[in-house]
Design an enzyme around this catalytic site. Structure first.
Site, short mmCIF file in Angstrom:
data_model
loop_
_atom_site.label_atom_id
_atom_site.label_comp_id
_atom_site.label_asym_id
_atom_site.label_seq_id
_atom_site.Cartn_x
_atom_site.Cartn_y
_atom_site.Cartn_z
N THR A 196 26.60 8.71 62.96
CA THR A 196 26.52 9.57 63.99
C THR A 196 25.38 9.00 64.40
O THR A 196 25.93 9.40 65.93
CB THR A 196 27.11 10.58 63.97
OG1 THR A 196 26.30 11.71 63.33
CG2 THR A 196 28.73 10.75 62.61
N GLU B 3 29.70 7.27 49.55
CA GLU B 3 30.07 8.41 49.66
C GLU B 3 31.09 8.99 50.14
O GLU B 3 31.60 10.03 48.84
CB GLU B 3 29.46 8.50 50.74
CG GLU B 3 28.00 8.91 50.84
CD GLU B 3 27.33 8.91 52.64
OE1 GLU B 3 28.12 8.22 53.48
OE2 GLU B 3 27.39 10.30 53.16
N GLN C 178 14.07 6.44 50.26
CA GLN C 178 15.63 5.46 50.92
C GLN C 178 15.59 5.01 52.03
O GLN C 178 15.86 4.40 52.51
CB GLN C 178 16.63 6.48 50.53
CG GLN C 178 17.22 6.80 49.57
CD GLN C 178 17.87 7.72 49.67
OE1 GLN C 178 17.89 8.84 48.99
NE2 GLN C 178 19.47 7.18 50.97
N ARG D 176 28.44 16.23 60.92
CA ARG D 176 29.42 16.03 59.59
C ARG D 176 30.55 17.14 58.89
O ARG D 176 31.42 16.37 58.78
CB ARG D 176 28.93 15.05 58.90
CG ARG D 176 29.98 13.73 58.46
CD ARG D 176 28.82 12.36 57.31
NE ARG D 176 28.20 11.21 57.95
CZ ARG D 176 29.22 10.15 58.38
NH1 ARG D 176 30.71 10.58 58.09
NH2 ARG D 176 29.08 9.48 58.64
N PHE E 86 20.34 9.57 46.44
CA PHE E 86 21.66 10.73 46.42
C PHE E 86 21.68 11.11 47.90
O PHE E 86 22.46 12.36 48.23
CB PHE E 86 21.89 11.08 45.74
CG PHE E 86 22.40 10.71 44.11
CD1 PHE E 86 23.15 10.08 43.67
CD2 PHE E 86 21.29 11.17 43.18
CE1 PHE E 86 23.37 9.32 42.32
CE2 PHE E 86 21.42 10.90 41.95
CZ PHE E 86 21.67 9.56 41.61
#
Lengths: 778, 490
Positions: free
Chosen positions: A459, A730, A212, A325, A243
């Site tokens: 973030t 998500e 990814q 998170r 994922f």
């Protein structure tokens, strides 16, 4: 499912907001879609096999590889000594992840050496012939073990504070202190990790990597080989699922293939077996949430103090941002007047845990929903009533500030929940279930309606940038490339829709090309649900530049004003003329117009100060709600999901069909996390749920028997996103919390709903039965 | 004696004389034929990404069944027609209706599992033109998808069911007669086939007699029927097996028949075939078989193999033991018969002598006035290995006393085992709440289960006791088991 959610604005095929099919659907069903293992191998391609630690924590005393080297077909045995650059694949720069272990192993399954052989079968067989002597060291694999052994933290923890939690928590009349244990999750992408490296001249190397994050693989391969980034090209057309499991975890396979390929000057492919993939690659973090909540008789929360402890594995990897998170979502959709939450990222002797859809958010949110349950059962109320009471308010209400001091300005949760409550007939069904349970000794039912509010943006602020490259060729065909990767989520389709829509051409004129670091550099991971937001905008930027140049050219050539040039479906109106798109492009070429453009985008208005725990980390929020009904068997703990209704906010959908697919798939994946998916390590630190035979993800027969999914069609993103859409990767995952809470209600029925079942996740049949037994004994 | 197997691959006749006994169909397709549409997802028969159809002649004609190519060994391919995803679309590129339905319903996302789903749905489409939701879910039990949540795939299956443009459209319908003729000529060749490669040997005996003979000469040979267990020795443990005798084609072992004594099941009868035969005769076993593996595993795996391997968690022994099944072992020199429960000696140790093989099992029918139930408990309902599996077989006398009862469990001990203490506590008692409450503790004398990744010892013990409660409630007419579809009750 309703595919005609939005009106298309033109007659081109494939505009924005249309339910287009996945660009590779035809190739998927015919078996023609190429994954890396399907690409024809260069002549003489060699194959890698892996030598893994069978200890959880030990010093390596000696390594005898003679038998490995002598095995049939073996060309070379790769050890740390073969690595020309740094023996390190840590994505964080912390240098805490050796590519190959040398004197210390820190988890069962850590790579120590790699066999390079003529065939994959020979490489795998030879790898079993090593003789490695260890001196065992104390090991621990879970949060309790880590705490008992005073384990270090893998990264600096984060603390979020607002108001006066220490003093305010003493004031209200009611207070509950308890904890929740939340299990991890294996990604189980159907395509396991894979990399194929092809050596070139000078330092050059091309790596096909199922990743990814091609840019990170590029950097890591350069780092391990000790060469410049420019010598490394990383490519990926599609993954068989990601994922989050392929955000950082592909680094090691790409690096091994690259080192071997450069050393031997032959193409080298590494494809671990599923068991090796599961042993060697990180998973979703398990958490323990310890909460101390103060609230009033109505159920309104006054203050919360909570610790989120996580099993991080042996290195940092992404544990810092993941545990961060978790804290960003420790509020779920609720306003906490006074709050302090802190993370505790614990080191364990397990594979280093990593990104997984939701990225800590699901665990943070699940903790908050447990707290709601606690309050509801303590007061004898419906958890939904407590939820509504504690929702963030509208601007001006004084109830809009998050624990990280960002204002919630786009709040639509109340409307989403209200509409779903009505459309799912929640109240009547809940009453019917209570009546049913009163007369059913063995089978019990439960229902729960839970909200989702998910913050969109990385973030890490720097990651919120993207690039794209668009070429117009002389025949009017369009070449599209961007930094996002396709793992099934339909990103390539959506971005192509953006380009087709911008030029007003049919989408089959747009060629979607493999992601490569050679075309668009310095890309971010396709993660954090941001793929379309970032790459769609970058592609729009590139397409608009070209469109501007075409308009300029048309004005020059036709001697008209800009306002007289209009892009119509597959043609351009220039003054009185209608010119086919390809004709205009060809004419522009002959007029020496530059027909290639690089686009760029960075998310505006975001900033974050981690040390201070303050800022605006998120560009906007995505919302949703789910209502699930389940039945459980109180003799065995078995259960079934009878019905789920979902109402989800994707803003103004770029592609309703793809978005609904993300919602359905995310929900079922989340359901697996909270029900049957259980990771189990034995006392030697070996993962015994090692493959789908022992690790149970949902099947078709596990999905809700009745499954109604709708988009909140009225929603438009107030933030200036691509087409006013919202990210969708998500957020739907957390809709599955409704299933766990419905099971929890069914369990609670055995004690007349007077006790919070404190059902931990995953709620396997065993956990459900044991919770039933615990409540019956009360 | 022949030295090569022959089969049909899509539209091509293949003669293959160079493979090892451990070579898998998947590697043959991907590495030797570059048919890369078939994927490897797990190499253990659990994800279905490698699903292909295998056609063979049966009593009912030419039947195509989905199998897991990853654990299917090449030695078992003689006389078959292998159909991969590449064979479905028309030459001009037009999609098969099954493929088109998946496209139309947005049934693929990452697409890696998709060829396997196409093949499973194709198998269903060929055999069932009006599948219920239960049929569809059953056909998909052996296929994992991590992206879609399955909803669009199930919709595709529903949508395509009635869509049959013309027989000529479908490659297998179109060529049916020709393929049958070819397979008939391949299967009726009477030679035993022996294939040697690099010192390893695969033997495909021509007949049951030839099998017995071969095994007597090489009693250490590995006997492979469905390979749903042996396949994993190969892919996961990387065991080198030789010689291997393949018996999946031996029709003599594939008979299943009922008479006054009971039902005789040949060792080579697949779960699928057994299911078709038993679901009406002993519905509880039918429902159990529906939860063994996925459809692909049920098409390959055999009742005989499940017994022969002696796994403590094999699903068929508990109900068969509870029914008082008799096992027949055969060798070159003769046969012997024993109660099935006596066959399992200890963990990994069965009462099978060198040169012997499992030939058949005789299953007495449950008494007409009796009660018989099988309960499988697993983490996931379908396609999962049991944490425990219990079977209860009871008859009551006219006064409601327990006249006879046999209880057997898997997953509770090192072998499938009867609960003799519980039986003793029940026999002769009135079948009521007090009796079962009193008998519960006897389970602890019968079984001291282990804790592992499937369940803890505590859960296994408690649930075994609770299954007695479930059995009691159900005999009292109060069904307690969760059923996904009402029709399962039929």
């Amino acid at each position: 499912m309703d595919n005609s959610t939005f009106e298309t604005k033109s007659v081109i095929t494939g505009p924005m907001h249309a339910s287009l099919k996945h660009d590779s659907a035809h190739k998927h069903v015919t078996g023609q879609a190429e994954y890396i293992d399907d690409i024809p191998e260069p002549a003489g391609t060699l194959h890698g096999g892996l030598g893994l630690s069978d200890r959880a924590h030990a010093e390596i005393v000696s390594i005898d590889l003679d038998a490995v080297r002598a095995a049939p077909g073996v060309v070379h045995v790769l050890t740390a000594a073969d690595i020309p650059g740094f023996n390190d694949v840590a994505s964080t720069g912390q240098r805490d992840e050796p590519l190959l272990a040398t004197d210390l192993v820190q988890f069962h399954g850590q790579p120590i050496f790699a066999v390079i052989a003529e065939t994959r079968d020979q490489a795998r067989r030879a790898a079993r012939l090593a003789k490695i002597e260890y001196r065992d060291l104390p090991h621990w694999t879970d949060i309790d073990g880590a705490r008992q052994n005073g384990a270090p933290l893998v990264v600096e923890p984060m603390v979020l504070t607002r108001g006066e939690p220490q003093t305010e928590i003493e004031k209200p009349p009611l207070r509950i202190q308890a904890s929740m244990t939340i299990g991890g999750q294996e990604h189980l992408y159907l395509e396991s990790h894979i990399a194929m490296a092809i050596p070139g001249e000078d330092d050059d190397i091309t790596v096909w990597s199922s990743t990814q994050h091609p840019s990170e693989v590029q950097h890591m391969v350069a780092h391990v080989l000790g060469i410049a980034n420019h010598a490394v090209t990383v490519q990926i057309r599609r993954m068989g699922g990601g994922f989050g499991g392929k955000e950082t975890q592909g680094n090691q396979f790409a690096a091994l293939a690259a080192v071997a390929a450069k050393k031997l000057d032959r193409a080298v492919k590494f494809r671990p077996d599923r068991d090796e993939d599961m042993a060697m690659t990180g998973k979703r973090h398990d958490f323990r949430v310890e909460y101390d909540v103060a609230f009033d008789e109505d159920g309104r929360i006054h203050a919360l103090d909570a610790t989120y402890a996580a099993r991080c594995g042996f290195s940092a990897d992404l544990s810092g941002p993941v545990t961060d998170r978790a804290l960003f979502h420790a509020d779920s959709s609720y306003f906490y007047p006074h709050v302090q939450v802190r993370s505790q990222p614990l080191k364990t002797h397990t594979v280093s845990n990593t990104a997984f859809r939701g990225f800590g958010g699901p665990q943070g949110m699940l903790g908050a929903e447990r707290i709601i349950e606690e309050i509801a059962y303590a007061l004898g109320k419906d958890p939904l009533e407590i939820r509504k009471l504690n929702f963030y308010g509208q601007p001006g209400s004084g109830r809009t500030t998050t624990p990280y001091h960002q204002e919630v300005e786009d709040n639509i949760i109340a409307r989403v929940v209200e509409e779903l409550e009505a459309s799912s007939d929640y109240q009547a069904r809940r009453q019917a279930i209570i009546d049913f349970n009163a007369n059913s000794p063995v089978i019990r039912k439960g229902i729960a309606l839970t909200p989702v509010k998910f913050g969109i943006s990385f973030t890490m602020t720097a990651y919120n940038q993207a690039g794209a490259l668009v070429h117009l060729y002389q025949d009017g065909s369009i070449h599209l490339n961007h930094g996002g990767t396709e793992m099934g989520q339909g990103l390539y389709t959506k971005v192509a829709q953006v380009v087709a829509d911008t030029f007003q051409v049919d989408i089959d004129r747009v060629k979607i090309t493999a992601t490569t670091t050679g075309k668009v550099p310095n890309t971010s991971a396709t993660a954090a649900s941001s793929g379309t937001d970032l790459n769609g905008m970058a592609a729009l930027d590139a397409a608009r530049q070209l469109k501007e140049r075409l308009v300029d050219f048309a004005c020059r050539q036709w001697k008209v004003e800009r306002k007289e040039v209009e892009f119509l479906p597959n043609c351009i109106r220039i003054g009185e003329d209608i010119v086919p798109f390809d004709t205009l492009v060809r004419a522009a070429y002959y007029d020496r117009v530059h027909l290639s453009a690089a686009g760029f985008y960075k998310t505006p208005d975001i900033h974050w100060d981690r040390k201070a725990g303050r800022g605006r980390p998120f560009f906007y929020y995505a919302y949703g709600a789910a209502c699930s009904e389940v039945s459980i068997d109180t003799l065995t703990g078995e259960y079934m999901v009878d019905r789920t209704d979902i109402l989800h906010d994707v803003g103004k959908s770029l592609n309703p069909a793809i978005d609904i697919g993300q919602i359905e798939g995310g929900f079922v994946q989340g359901m697996g996390w909270l029900t049957t998916e259980e990771l189990w390590w034995d006392d030697k630190g070996r993962l015994r749920t090692h493959a789908p035979s022992t690790y149970k993800i949902p099947l078709a027969s596990d999905r809700p028997k009745i499954f109604n999914v709708r988009l909140a069609e009225w929603s438009e993103n107030p933030a200036a996103t691509i087409g006013r859409s919202k990210a969708v990767g998500e957020p739907p995952f957390m809709l599955a919390i409704s299933v766990l809470e419905a099971i929890s209600m069914a369990v609670a029925s055995v004690a007349d709903y007077a006790v919070c079942p404190r059902l931990d996740a995953p709620a396997t049949p065993e956990r459900v039965l044991m919770a039933v037994e615990r409540l019956k004994a009360m | 004696m022949s030295s090569a197997i022959r089969f049909i691959l899509n539209g091509e006749d293949v003669t293959l004389g160079d493979f090892a006994p451990t070579d898998t169909l998947l590697d043959y397709l991907r590495l030797r034929r570059r048919l890369t549409g078939t994927k490897e997802g797990c190499a253990e028969g659990d994800c279905g990404a490698c699903t292909v159809l295998v056609g063979r002649l049966t009593d009912h004609g030419l039947a195509y069944e989905g199998v897991n190519a990853c654990i299917r060994l090449m030695g078992s391919m003689h006389g078959t027609h292998v159909v991969t995803v590449e064979h479905l679309a028309a030459k001009d590129g037009a999609l098969h209706p099954v493929q088109q339905a998946i496209v139309d319903c947005h049934g693929s996302q990452c697409g890696f599992c998709t060829p396997g789903f196409v093949m499973s749905l194709y198998g269903l489409w060929l055999s069932n033109d009006a599948p219920s939701r239960a049929d569809i879910e059953s056909a998909l039990q052996g296929n994992l998808c991590r992206c879609t949540g399955y909803e669009p795939i199930v919709r595709a299956a529903e949508q395509v069911a009635a869509n049959r443009p013309s027989a000529l459209f479908d490659p297998l319908e179109r060529d049916r007669a020709e393929i049958m003729a070819k397979l008939w000529s391949l299967q009726s060749a009477t030679d035993t086939i022996t294939v040697e490669k690099d010192g390893s040997r695969s033997v495909i005996p021509a007949s049951l007699e030839a099998f017995a003979e071969a095994l007597s000469q090489e009693p250490d040979a590995t006997v492979v029927a469905g390979a749903t267990d042996v396949g994993l020795w190969v892919t996961k443990q990387m065991r080198l097996l030789s010689p291997v005798i393949f018996i999946n084609h031996l029709s003599e072992l594939q008979s299943i028949a009922a008479d006054g004594e009971g039902i005789t099941i040949g060792a080579g009868v697949s779960y699928t075939e057994a299911h078709g035969f038993l679901e009406a005769l002993i519905p509880a076993i039918g429902r159990l078989i529906d939860r063994i593996g996925g459809a692909q595993v049920r098409n390959m795996g055999t009742i005989g193999g499940n017994i022969a391997n002696g796994s403590p968690i094999g699903d068929t022994p508990p109900p068969l033991i509870a029914l008082g099944a008799q096992l027949t072992l055969r060798s070159h020199s003769g046969r012997r018969t024993m109660p099935l429960e006596d066959y399992f000696l200890a963990y990994g140790k069965q009462d099978r002598l060198p040169g012997e093989f499992v030939e058949k099992v005789l299953v007495p029918r449950p008494a007409e006035n009796g009660h018989f139930a099988v309960y499988k408990i697993s983490k996931r309902r379908d396609e999962d290995i049991s944490a425990l599996c219990g079977a209860f077989n009871m008859t009551l006398d006219a006064n409601g006393r327990i006249e006879a009862i046999r209880i057997a469990f898997g997953g509770m001990a090192a072998t499938p085992k009867r609960a003799k203490h519980v039986e003793a506590a029940l026999i002769g008692q009135i079948w009521n709440w007090a009796t079962i409450s009193a008998a519960r503790d006897a389970f602890d004398e019968d079984y001291q289960p282990l804790t592992d990744w499937r369940a803890t010892a505590d859960y296994r013990s408690l649930t075994a006791k609770n299954l007695l409660t479930r059995f009691f409630l159900e005999t009292a007419g109060a069904p307690t088991e969760l059923r996904r579809f009402e029709m399962e009750d039929a």
